[in-house]
Design an enzyme around this catalytic site. Sequence first.
Site, short mmCIF file in Angstrom:
data_model
loop_
_atom_site.label_atom_id
_atom_site.label_comp_id
_atom_site.label_asym_id
_atom_site.label_seq_id
_atom_site.Cartn_x
_atom_site.Cartn_y
_atom_site.Cartn_z
N ARG A 206 0.84 -1.21 0.00
CA ARG A 206 0.00 0.00 0.00
C ARG A 206 0.87 1.26 0.00
O ARG A 206 1.89 1.31 0.69
CB ARG A 206 -0.94 0.00 1.20
CG ARG A 206 -1.88 -1.18 1.15
CD ARG A 206 -3.11 -1.07 2.03
NE ARG A 206 -3.79 -2.36 1.96
CZ ARG A 206 -4.55 -2.76 0.94
NH1 ARG A 206 -4.76 -1.95 -0.09
NH2 ARG A 206 -5.11 -3.95 0.93
N ASP A 207 0.43 2.25 -0.80
CA ASP A 207 1.13 3.53 -0.84
C ASP A 207 1.00 4.21 0.53
O ASP A 207 -0.06 4.17 1.16
CB ASP A 207 0.52 4.42 -1.94
CG ASP A 207 1.40 5.59 -2.29
OD1 ASP A 207 1.96 5.61 -3.41
OD2 ASP A 207 1.53 6.51 -1.44
N ASN B 242 4.99 6.59 -13.26
CA ASN B 242 5.70 7.84 -13.52
C ASN B 242 7.17 7.55 -13.76
O ASN B 242 7.76 6.71 -13.08
CB ASN B 242 5.55 8.78 -12.32
CG ASN B 242 4.09 9.13 -12.04
OD1 ASN B 242 3.35 9.45 -12.96
ND2 ASN B 242 3.70 9.06 -10.79
N GLU C 162 9.18 10.18 -8.06
CA GLU C 162 9.86 10.50 -6.80
C GLU C 162 10.81 9.39 -6.38
O GLU C 162 11.86 9.67 -5.81
CB GLU C 162 8.82 10.73 -5.70
CG GLU C 162 8.03 12.01 -5.87
CD GLU C 162 6.84 12.09 -4.92
OE1 GLU C 162 6.86 11.43 -3.87
OE2 GLU C 162 5.89 12.80 -5.27
N VAL C 163 10.41 8.16 -6.60
CA VAL C 163 11.24 7.02 -6.16
C VAL C 163 11.80 6.31 -7.40
O VAL C 163 11.03 5.80 -8.22
CB VAL C 163 10.41 6.04 -5.30
CG1 VAL C 163 11.30 4.90 -4.82
CG2 VAL C 163 9.76 6.76 -4.12
N HIS D 149 7.76 1.43 -10.41
CA HIS D 149 6.54 1.07 -9.67
C HIS D 149 5.33 1.46 -10.50
O HIS D 149 5.33 2.47 -11.20
CB HIS D 149 6.48 1.74 -8.29
CG HIS D 149 6.75 3.22 -8.30
ND1 HIS D 149 8.02 3.73 -8.43
CD2 HIS D 149 5.93 4.29 -8.17
CE1 HIS D 149 7.97 5.05 -8.39
NE2 HIS D 149 6.71 5.42 -8.24
N HIS E 180 1.42 2.36 -9.96
CA HIS E 180 0.35 2.68 -9.00
C HIS E 180 -0.93 2.03 -9.51
O HIS E 180 -1.30 2.24 -10.67
CB HIS E 180 0.09 4.19 -8.94
CG HIS E 180 1.24 5.04 -8.50
ND1 HIS E 180 1.27 5.66 -7.27
CD2 HIS E 180 2.38 5.41 -9.13
CE1 HIS E 180 2.39 6.38 -7.17
NE2 HIS E 180 3.07 6.24 -8.29
P1 DGP Z 1 6.07 8.45 -7.76
O1 DGP Z 1 5.83 9.94 -7.76
O2 DGP Z 1 5.34 7.79 -8.89
O3 DGP Z 1 7.55 8.11 -7.72
O4 DGP Z 1 5.38 7.89 -6.46
C1 DGP Z 1 6.06 7.42 -5.33
C2 DGP Z 1 5.01 6.96 -4.34
O5 DGP Z 1 5.67 6.26 -3.31
C3 DGP Z 1 4.21 8.08 -3.68
O6 DGP Z 1 2.82 7.89 -4.02
C4 DGP Z 1 4.42 7.88 -2.19
C5 DGP Z 1 5.00 6.49 -2.08
N1 DGP Z 1 5.98 6.32 -1.03
C6 DGP Z 1 7.07 7.08 -0.79
N2 DGP Z 1 7.79 6.57 0.24
C7 DGP Z 1 7.12 5.46 0.64
C8 DGP Z 1 7.35 4.50 1.67
O7 DGP Z 1 8.33 4.55 2.42
N3 DGP Z 1 6.44 3.50 1.79
C9 DGP Z 1 5.34 3.40 0.96
N4 DGP Z 1 4.51 2.38 1.18
N5 DGP Z 1 5.10 4.29 -0.01
C10 DGP Z 1 5.97 5.30 -0.15
#
Ligand code: DGP
Length: 123
Positions: free
Chosen positions: A34-35, A93, A101-102, A106, A108
Amino acid sequence: MAFEYDDQNIFAKILRGEIPNDTVYESAHALAFRDLYPQAPTHVLVIPKGPYVSMDHFCQEASEEELAGFMRAIGEVCRIEGVSEDGFRAISNAGENGVQEVPHLHVHILGGRPLGRMLAKAE
Ligand code: DGP
């Protein structure tokens, strides 16, 4: 383009078990959890277990097994979350313009409510 993977990114740490996560599904090639900041009733992130920065990187360099395993995991998450019937959105993304961001691939999976149009109109 050469892809460089940073193994200190937060999802790499989740895969190594260094950071906890709320797992929805796990297989040999994928993890779904889960996000942390859900934007819909269902907001699950599906990641491959291999070190891939983006969908582009994954599609160019992953094995057939990894590709199939990852796509099957997305289907499993839709089934587990029960979003297939009412519909869902799968977003990945990438890079600066994609506002990633990461830097670990991934997807979503968002659902559980009407999600509106895909993009706001450009300014
Ligand atoms: P993006 O912008 O597509 O790279 O989205 C990264 C997503 O990752 C964002 O919706 C928040 C989520 N996220 C960031 N850090 C963590 C974490 O430590 N745990 C989880 N479960 N989600 C995270």
